[in-house]
Write an enzyme that holds these catalytic residues in place. Structure first.
Site, short mmCIF file in Angstrom:
data_model
loop_
_atom_site.label_atom_id
_atom_site.label_comp_id
_atom_site.label_asym_id
_atom_site.label_seq_id
_atom_site.Cartn_x
_atom_site.Cartn_y
_atom_site.Cartn_z
N GLY A 1 0.83 -1.19 0.00
CA GLY A 1 0.00 0.00 0.00
C GLY A 1 0.87 1.24 0.00
O GLY A 1 2.01 1.22 -0.48
N CYS A 2 0.38 2.32 0.57
CA CYS A 2 1.14 3.57 0.63
C CYS A 2 2.51 3.33 1.27
O CYS A 2 2.59 2.80 2.38
CB CYS A 2 0.37 4.62 1.43
#
Length: 329
Positions: free
Chosen positions: A23-24
């Site tokens: 993810g981020c």
């Protein structure tokens, strides 16, 4: 562009590298920074379209195939790859494709990218365990083919911006920082050998989530000083100092030695809604955890099957390799 045969040429026997897309990359970098033994982290873009030189804007289009990724350099004398991998899986949802938290897009696809055969073997071994824990497994696993460092303002972003967005919680960073037990010391034996190494009850309980009878098990009323470990791997789970006399009829503990060693999952079997607990390294079924127990000093009751545990008396902890935990018993 960063290619492995260039960047990793300076590695030695103690310094190793692994790449995580989760993810981020702001939060994943902060998580890895939090683990003792990690030397350096770099965020960047991995394994995308080789005809594209990525930057944040182009990768954010979701059309380049690049994943927001963290390069993790670690000292293998201080932390194992097993520990990094289990910490990674602890904060991602491996069932999702092209998203994590509130983020959507191919750049947020989860992935683990290795750079050598030894790392590959470990990654595959841990991934097998994690596949067993989840009904669907969408984590991309393979060799690193390319990696570009992200722009400078993305590096150590949450250090520069403590209030910045993160899909990983502060409690999870703290948990990683406070890891006591390294799972690399307690690998799971090959599954095909478990039926031979465990007695019938232990096999049914740990591998098929069976439950032994209350008040008719080895440790429900045991009070001797020592440590309780996973019967499959030997990974330490609970100490006698956190064990209390419960009316439930099974061994009851108010907390674990190290929260990282316990994996919790929702259990809706038998028409009930409970929280099952399993061991990290072995994926052994241990029992269930309950909150609001008036008998427990912490209010939490880890209700554990004796058959899932092996007890190491305090006097034997040193010779059995658990001497580092004696101060906690």
């Amino acid at each position: 562009m960063t290619m492995e045969h260039n960047r990793e040429s300076a590695q030695n026997d103690e310094t190793s590298v692994i790449y995580f897309a989760g993810g981020c990359f702001w939060g994943m970098e902060k998580l890895m920074q939090s683990i003792p033994g990690v030397i350096q982290t770099t965020v960047g873009y991995a394994n995308g379209n080789s005809s594209v030189i990525p930057d944040y804007k182009t990768v954010s289009s979701g059309k380049t195939g690049y994943r927001e990724t963290v390069r993790v350099e670690y000292d293998s004398r201080k932390v194992s790859l097993d520990a990094l991998l289990f910490s990674y899986f602890r904060v991602i949802d491996p069932t999702l494709e092209n998203r994590q938290g509130n983020d959507r897009g191919t750049q947020y696809q989860t992935g683990i990218y290795y750079v050598d055969d030894s790392s590959k073997e470990t990654v595959m071994r841990i991934a097998e365990i994690e596949r067993e824990r989840n009904p669907v497994f969408n984590v991309e696993i393979g060799p690193l083919t390319s990696f570009y460092d992200a722009e400078e303002y993305h590096q150590k972003y949450l250090d520069k911006n403590p209030g910045g967005y993160c899909h990983i919680g502060a409690a999870e960073f703290k948990e990683a920082t406070e890891m006591i037990i390294d799972p690399g010391k307690y690998p799971r034996p090959k599954k095909e050998t478990l039926a031979e190494m465990l007695d019938e009850t232990a096999f049914r309980v740990t591998q098929h989530a069976d439950t032994e009878p209350a008040f008719q098990n080895a440790f429900w009323d045991r009070h001797e000083k020592g440590v309780y470990v996973d019967v499959v791997t030997g990974e330490p789970l609970f100490t006698s100092s956190d064990k209390y006399q419960s009316s439930c009829g099974w061994p009851a503990f108010s907390k674990s030695i190290d929260d990282n060693t316990i994996v919790s999952r929702e259990d809706t079997s038998f028409g009930m809604r409970r929280t099952e607990v399993k061991s990290r390294s072995g994926n052994s079924h241990l029992g269930h955890v309950f909150s609001g127990d008036p008998e427990s000093p912490s209010g939490m009751r880890y209700c554990i099957n004796s058959a899932s545990l092996r007890f190491i008396p305090y006097a034997d902890m040193e010779k059995e390799g658990y001497g580092y935990l004696k101060s906690r018993v």
